[in-house]
Write a protein that holds these residues in place. Structure first.
Motif, PDB file in Angstrom:
ATOM      1  N   SER A 189       2.857 -25.146  71.819  1.00 20.91           N
ATOM      2  CA  SER A 189       3.666 -25.720  72.889  1.00 20.91           C
ATOM      3  C   SER A 189       2.736 -26.260  73.970  1.00 20.91           C
ATOM      4  O   SER A 189       2.055 -25.486  74.646  1.00 20.91           O
ATOM      5  CB  SER A 189       4.594 -24.654  73.488  1.00 20.91           C
ATOM      6  N   GLU A 190       2.692 -27.592  74.104  1.00 24.02           N
ATOM      7  CA  GLU A 190       1.849 -28.188  75.141  1.00 24.02           C
ATOM      8  C   GLU A 190       2.348 -27.816  76.529  1.00 24.02           C
ATOM      9  O   GLU A 190       1.566 -27.577  77.439  1.00 24.02           O
ATOM     10  CB  GLU A 190       1.828 -29.715  74.997  1.00 24.02           C
ATOM     11  N   LYS A 191       3.662 -27.771  76.690  1.00 21.32           N
ATOM     12  CA  LYS A 191       4.251 -27.455  77.996  1.00 21.32           C
ATOM     13  C   LYS A 191       3.796 -26.094  78.496  1.00 21.32           C
ATOM     14  O   LYS A 191       3.459 -25.929  79.673  1.00 21.32           O
ATOM     15  CB  LYS A 191       5.775 -27.492  77.888  1.00 21.32           C
ATOM     16  N   GLU A 192       3.777 -25.110  77.586  1.00 21.81           N
ATOM     17  CA  GLU A 192       3.390 -23.753  77.997  1.00 21.81           C
ATOM     18  C   GLU A 192       1.922 -23.452  77.691  1.00 21.81           C
ATOM     19  O   GLU A 192       1.438 -22.373  78.034  1.00 21.81           O
ATOM     20  CB  GLU A 192       4.283 -22.727  77.294  1.00 21.81           C
ATOM     21  N   GLU A 193       1.246 -24.384  77.021  1.00 20.26           N
ATOM     22  CA  GLU A 193      -0.136 -24.178  76.588  1.00 20.26           C
ATOM     23  C   GLU A 193      -0.228 -22.837  75.835  1.00 20.26           C
ATOM     24  O   GLU A 193      -1.043 -21.976  76.153  1.00 20.26           O
ATOM     25  CB  GLU A 193      -1.106 -24.207  77.766  1.00 20.26           C
ATOM     26  N   ALA A 194       0.652 -22.709  74.838  1.00 24.74           N
ATOM     27  CA  ALA A 194       0.767 -21.445  74.139  1.00 24.74           C
ATOM     28  C   ALA A 194       1.050 -21.665  72.654  1.00 24.74           C
ATOM     29  O   ALA A 194       1.633 -22.667  72.267  1.00 24.74           O
ATOM     30  CB  ALA A 194       1.885 -20.606  74.755  1.00 24.74           C
ATOM     31  N   ASP A 195       0.622 -20.678  71.862  1.00 29.29           N
ATOM     32  CA  ASP A 195       0.971 -20.649  70.450  1.00 29.29           C
ATOM     33  C   ASP A 195       2.318 -19.949  70.318  1.00 29.29           C
ATOM     34  O   ASP A 195       2.555 -18.916  70.962  1.00 29.29           O
ATOM     35  CB  ASP A 195      -0.091 -19.897  69.644  1.00 29.29           C
ATOM     36  N   VAL A 196       3.192 -20.504  69.478  1.00 29.81           N
ATOM     37  CA  VAL A 196       4.525 -19.954  69.289  1.00 29.81           C
ATOM     38  C   VAL A 196       4.641 -19.472  67.841  1.00 29.81           C
ATOM     39  O   VAL A 196       4.564 -20.272  66.914  1.00 29.81           O
ATOM     40  CB  VAL A 196       5.616 -21.010  69.589  1.00 29.81           C
TER      41      VAL A 196
END
Length: 199
Positions: A189-196
């Motif tokens: 997720s680019e928005k959260e800068e996180a792996d989902v």
């Protein structure tokens, strides 16, 4: 700014799942079914506390298939987990839901320091639907170590989502998946800068 030393200490933990054989087929005698269950867990950094927490949300949708009945939703808590809020939606109408945690006992005997949250579900007729939304905070990632698939009612669909920002290091391990239909996907997720991670 994140205290990286504290974050590093909190990030090495065991993450395991125990899977229950999931199938949309169930006995016609089952009156209450869990049509959808989505659990989402998100690592967040609390600037005010200078530590990493996990925000969790459970959204369960139940349906009564045959006749009027009472059901129950429950969730276990410990000293490191806070109940942030609960919503009950009964046939599209919001109902009052207590936020009281009780000591966990079996036949009136106290066994541990575990707490339990329980909520009675009223299914007034065939076709009645209930939705429960529960939010909680796990105050220390070291205590976020197990997620389970089993439920107390037959499950049509269950999903567990874990959102891990790139600044957090975790070790996700899968146990007891053999022989069960559990899939895993990983996206970014680019928005959260996180792996989902989705199971």
């Amino acid at each position: 700014m994140i205290n990286w030393f504290k974050a590093a200490i909190c990030c090495f933990f065991l993450f395991s799942f125990t899977a229950l054989k999931a199938s949309p087929r169930f006995d016609n005698n089952e009156n209450i079914v869990l049509t959808s269950s989505v659990e989402t867990y998100r690592y967040v950094y609390s600037k005010s506390k200078n530590l990493v927490e996990i925000k969790g949300e459970i959204v369960n949708r139940y349906q009564c298939r045959n006749f009027r009945e009472k059901g129950i939703f429950y969730e276990f808590f410990d000293d490191h987990t806070l109940l942030d809020g609960v919503e009950l939606i009964e046939d599209g109408k919001k109902r009052a839901a207590s936020r009281e945690l009780k000591d966990y006992t079996i036949v009136g005997i106290f066994y541990s320091d575990a707490k339990i949250y329980d909520l009675e579900l009223n299914f007034s007729r065939s076709g009645t639907e209930n939705e429960v939304r529960l939010k909680k905070t796990i105050m220390d990632p070291r205590y976020f170590c197990n997620l389970f698939f089993p439920e107390s009612y037959p499950v049509v669909r269950k999903e567990i989502v874990v959102i891990v920002p790139r600044w957090m290091k975790t070790d996700i391990r899968e146990y007891n998946f053999e022989g069960y239909h559990v899939t895993r996907s990983q996206t970014y997720s680019e928005k959260e800068e996180a792996d989902v991670y989705t199971f």
